[in-house]
Design an enzyme around this catalytic site. Structure first.
Site, PDB file in Angstrom:
ATOM      1  N   LYS A   1      16.915  16.881   6.817  1.00 10.37           N
ATOM      2  CA  LYS A   1      16.877  18.126   7.596  1.00 10.37           C
ATOM      3  C   LYS A   1      17.637  19.195   6.811  1.00 10.37           C
ATOM      4  CE  LYS A   1      19.236  20.502  10.213  1.00 10.37           C
ATOM      5  NZ  LYS A   1      18.903  21.905   9.828  1.00 10.37           N
TER       6      LYS A   1
ATOM      7  N   GLU B   1      30.290  15.429   2.749  1.00  7.56           N
ATOM      8  CA  GLU B   1      30.868  16.359   1.782  1.00  7.56           C
ATOM      9  C   GLU B   1      31.127  17.661   2.528  1.00  7.56           C
ATOM     10  OE1 GLU B   1      29.084  16.798  -2.136  1.00  7.56           O
ATOM     11  OE2 GLU B   1      30.133  18.711  -2.306  1.00  7.56           O
TER      12      GLU B   1
ATOM     13  N   CYS C   1      31.201  24.854  -2.391  1.00  9.60           N
ATOM     14  CA  CYS C   1      32.300  24.035  -1.856  1.00  9.60           C
ATOM     15  C   CYS C   1      33.356  23.786  -2.922  1.00  9.60           C
ATOM     16  CB  CYS C   1      31.775  22.738  -1.263  1.00  9.60           C
ATOM     17  SG  CYS C   1      30.667  21.857  -2.338  1.00  9.60           S
TER      18      CYS C   1
HETATM   19  O1  TXE Z   1      27.434  25.264   8.074  1.00 12.23           O
HETATM   20  P1  TXE Z   1      26.916  24.130   9.010  1.00 12.23           P
HETATM   21  P2  TXE Z   1      27.204  26.853   8.246  1.00 12.23           P
HETATM   22  C1  TXE Z   1      31.138  25.746   5.268  1.00 12.23           C
HETATM   23  C2  TXE Z   1      31.515  27.128   4.804  1.00 12.23           C
HETATM   24  C3  TXE Z   1      30.723  28.031   5.697  1.00 12.23           C
HETATM   25  C4  TXE Z   1      30.756  27.249   6.980  1.00 12.23           C
HETATM   26  C5  TXE Z   1      29.659  27.567   7.945  1.00 12.23           C
HETATM   27  O2  TXE Z   1      32.892  27.326   5.027  1.00 12.23           O
HETATM   28  O3  TXE Z   1      31.318  29.273   5.874  1.00 12.23           O
HETATM   29  O4  TXE Z   1      30.670  25.910   6.582  1.00 12.23           O
HETATM   30  O5  TXE Z   1      28.381  27.390   7.344  1.00 12.23           O
HETATM   31  C6  TXE Z   1      23.351  21.598  10.057  1.00 12.23           C
HETATM   32  N1  TXE Z   1      24.464  18.575  14.036  1.00 12.23           N
HETATM   33  N2  TXE Z   1      30.098  25.119   4.464  1.00 12.23           N
HETATM   34  O6  TXE Z   1      27.447  27.296   9.636  1.00 12.23           O
HETATM   35  O7  TXE Z   1      26.678  24.667  10.369  1.00 12.23           O
HETATM   36  C7  TXE Z   1      22.785  22.945   9.659  1.00 12.23           C
HETATM   37  O8  TXE Z   1      21.519  23.146  10.258  1.00 12.23           O
HETATM   38  C8  TXE Z   1      23.859  18.293  12.871  1.00 12.23           C
HETATM   39  C9  TXE Z   1      30.551  24.278   3.413  1.00 12.23           C
HETATM   40  O9  TXE Z   1      25.897  27.154   7.727  1.00 12.23           O
HETATM   41  O10 TXE Z   1      27.821  22.977   8.833  1.00 12.23           O
HETATM   42  C10 TXE Z   1      22.729  22.790   8.156  1.00 12.23           C
HETATM   43  O11 TXE Z   1      21.585  22.033   7.797  1.00 12.23           O
HETATM   44  N3  TXE Z   1      23.626  19.197  11.921  1.00 12.23           N
HETATM   45  C11 TXE Z   1      29.489  23.555   2.758  1.00 12.23           C
HETATM   46  C12 TXE Z   1      24.003  21.988   7.859  1.00 12.23           C
HETATM   47  O12 TXE Z   1      24.337  21.337   9.086  1.00 12.23           O
HETATM   48  C13 TXE Z   1      24.051  20.446  12.141  1.00 12.23           C
HETATM   49  C14 TXE Z   1      28.133  24.010   2.811  1.00 12.23           C
HETATM   50  C15 TXE Z   1      25.208  22.854   7.431  1.00 12.23           C
HETATM   51  O13 TXE Z   1      25.458  23.812   8.418  1.00 12.23           O
HETATM   52  C16 TXE Z   1      24.717  20.805  13.333  1.00 12.23           C
HETATM   53  C17 TXE Z   1      27.816  24.841   3.932  1.00 12.23           C
HETATM   54  C18 TXE Z   1      24.904  19.803  14.297  1.00 12.23           C
HETATM   55  N4  TXE Z   1      25.531  20.043  15.461  1.00 12.23           N
HETATM   56  C19 TXE Z   1      28.789  25.374   4.689  1.00 12.23           C
HETATM   57  N5  TXE Z   1      25.034  22.123  13.252  1.00 12.23           N
HETATM   58  C20 TXE Z   1      29.780  22.719   1.564  1.00 12.23           C
HETATM   59  N6  TXE Z   1      30.782  21.853   1.633  1.00 12.23           N
HETATM   60  O14 TXE Z   1      29.077  22.821   0.571  1.00 12.23           O
HETATM   61  C21 TXE Z   1      24.602  22.577  12.063  1.00 12.23           C
HETATM   62  N7  TXE Z   1      23.991  21.568  11.378  1.00 12.23           N
END
Ligand code: TXE
Length: 500
Positions: free
Chosen positions: A188, A264, A298
């Site tokens: 996903k 991660e 990240c």
């Molecule tokens: O991340 P999300 P977001 C961090 C970074 C950023 C913050 C928010 O600080 O500012 O996260 O980003 C899916 N159950 N990183 O809001 O929400 C979502 O659809 C299952 C660090 O975009 O964590 C997407 O596919 N899945 C990071 C994925 O999770 C869920 C990379 C990431 O989204 C979900 C990205 C749920 N309840 C953001 N809610 C890194 N470490 O590289 C969302 N998703």
């Protein structure tokens, strides 16, 4: 900085993708679609289906059947390797198209997207060798009556949730290794960057991956993502994203089937610069470490920790480098920093810059939105007079915001570097081998760079210490992550009877 120009053209209309189940693309039909606007240009570029939980169930069922009937895990390593090798070749053939969609959806510079896509082909090619060399262990020292074997078996159906910052790269740091282990996948992608994941599913099928082994459902995190992490028929979940959702993933596993997890999560990665470093080179590396992918990375080196005797000079050198970085239209070949990927992230970054000022840090340069007529851009920000308790020094901003803190002794530098909940990556810049090795040993991070930053490749594993995550991706470690170990005791000859 560049004005908007479009040397590579924008699409005249958005491309509609289907989701991918059991080797076939399924059109959105009545489900409705997410329309993705290019963050750099504001024009619609892709349409992807809003999958339902029934679609997810169908994808998991396809992956389960494909796993249980051994159509993939039952193949020998050579046959699996052949599929992975062909996938690498097909990614190379379609690299330009994949990179274009990556740039259109994410806003990253096209030159960077191309390099990432070619790196992804390399991941598949490297993992093909691992499919053939994955093996267990044997114990020939258990006495004449016993022989021991340890085998590695694929975990089963893997749910794979990926973020929007490196949609194709993060995917390809996982998929080839998962497939090399013999597992099947339900992926996903982020709802804002789904196109290249769907393209990979198509490529894998063309490369000969049996149907059902790679499935992709598209949809929002709170609905489809949540349903995937709670799914009782998923054996393992690999999640890359925010710490907040990482916690939800751990909870969901505990409340359902205790699926194995790979996580991660965030980072707040230190860059330690000693006065004896090649400062010119270090300043360039530091600018790269925070500017690359607009800091939406990240492993961004977002906390600069500099020996006090050179701290002011070094800040000027970094400022000078950042001023010369080419920011602008990501479709322009020369661009080094493109657009911020989402409006929400743009708002988050700008609010941290405000918070830094309000907390008393000194904005040395950058931090302002850049107006190119369309799209969302931020000039890389450099903050001085930062104290370790400030939000800009502690929280993952996920944008081009760099803080500087001085140190006097190596112990102090190490303590500052470790003063974080995270432990994803770190860099040290010095010409002194003893300092380099001591810092490498004592800073708690899953990836470490000496006199460089953000270097990577398929051989070395990725993953974090502390709250940056669990498990490792890539390299042989990355394949083993998707296996479980079975111990086999084999009696030689007749066993000693229990009942006399
Ligand atoms: O991340 P999300 P977001 C961090 C970074 C950023 C913050 C928010 O600080 O500012 O996260 O980003 C899916 N159950 N990183 O809001 O929400 C979502 O659809 C299952 C660090 O975009 O964590 C997407 O596919 N899945 C990071 C994925 O999770 C869920 C990379 C990431 O989204 C979900 C990205 C749920 N309840 C953001 N809610 C890194 N470490 O590289 C969302 N998703």
């Amino acid at each position: 900085m560049n004005k908007i120009s479009t040397k590579l053209s924008l699409p005249t209309e958005p491309r509609a993708f289907g989701f991918w189940v059991d080797g076939k693309s399924v059109p959105a039909g009545k489900r409705g679609v997410f329309e993705r606007l290019s963050p750099a240009h504001g024009v619609p570029v892709t349409l992807v289906p809003k999958c339902t939980t029934q679609d997810l169930d169908a994808a998991v069922a396809a992956a389960r059947t494909a796993f249980e009937d051994r159509r993939w895990s039952g193949l020998n390593g050579q046959a699996r390797a052949a599929v992975l090798l062909r996938t690498g070749a097909l990614i190379r053939e379609r690299a330009e198209e994949i990179a274009w969609f990556e740039t259109l959806e994410n806003g990253k510079p096209i030159a960077q997207a191309r390099a990432e896509v070619l790196g992804c082909a390399d991941m598949f090619e490297y993992a093909s060798g691992l499919a053939r060399s994955l093996h267990g262990d044997s114990f020939n020292n258990l006495g004449d009556g016993m022989f021991g074997l340890v085998t590695r078996e694929p975990v089963g159906v893997v749910g794979l949730i990926t973020p929007w910052n490196f949609p194709f790269l993060i995917l390809c740091e996982r998929v080839p290794y998962i497939l090399a282990s013999g597992c099947t996948i339900v992926a996903k992608p982020s709802e804002v960057t789904s196109a290249t994941t769907l393209m990979l599913a198509e490529i894998l099928t063309e490369a000969g991956l049996p149907d059902g082994c790679m499935n992709v459902v598209t949809g929002a995190g709170g609905t489809i993502g949540q349903a995937l992490i709670e799914h009782d028929d998923v054996d393992m979940l690999s999640f890359t994203g925010s710490t907040r959702v990482g916690r939800a993933v751990v909870q969901a596993s505990g409340q359902t089937n205790f699926k194995k997890l790979g996580l991660e999560l965030g980072g707040k990665n230190p860059q330690i610069v000693f006065a004896d470093a090649d400062l010119e080179d270090a300043a360039d590396g530091v600018a790269f470490g925070i500017g690359f992918n607009t800091g939406q990375c990240c492993v961004s080196g977002s906390r600069l920790i500099v020996e006090r005797s050179v701290a002011d000079d070094f800040a000027r050198m970094v400022q000078e480098k950042l001023a010369r970085v080419r920011i602008g239209d990501p479709l322009d070949e020369a661009t080094q920093i493109g657009a911020i990927t989402t409006e929400a992230q743009n708002t988050t970054i700008l609010s941290y810059i405000e918070k830094g000022r309000a907390e008393g840090a000194r904005l040395i340069c950058g931090g302002e939105p850049l107006d190119f007529g369309r799209g969302q851009y931020i000039a890389p920000a450099l903050f001085g007079d930062v104290t370790p308790d400030m939000a800009i020094a502690r929280e993952e901003i996920f944008g081009p915001v760099l803080t500087i803190m001085p140190f006097d002794t190596m112990d102090e530098a190490i303590a500052l570097a470790n003063d974080t909940d995270y432990g994803l990556a770190a860099s040290v810049w010095t010409r002194n081998i003893d300092k380099a090795l001591t810092v490498t040993r004592r800073v708690r991070a899953g990836r470490f760079w000496v006199n460089t930053t953000l270097a990577g490749g398929p051989e070395l594993p990725l993953g974090g210490f502390k709250q940056s995550g669990w498990g490792r991706e890539a390299g042989m470690y990355g394949v083993e992550e998707y296996t479980q170990v079975k111990s086999v005791h084999i009696e030689i000859g007749k066993r000693t009877p229990w009942v006399e």
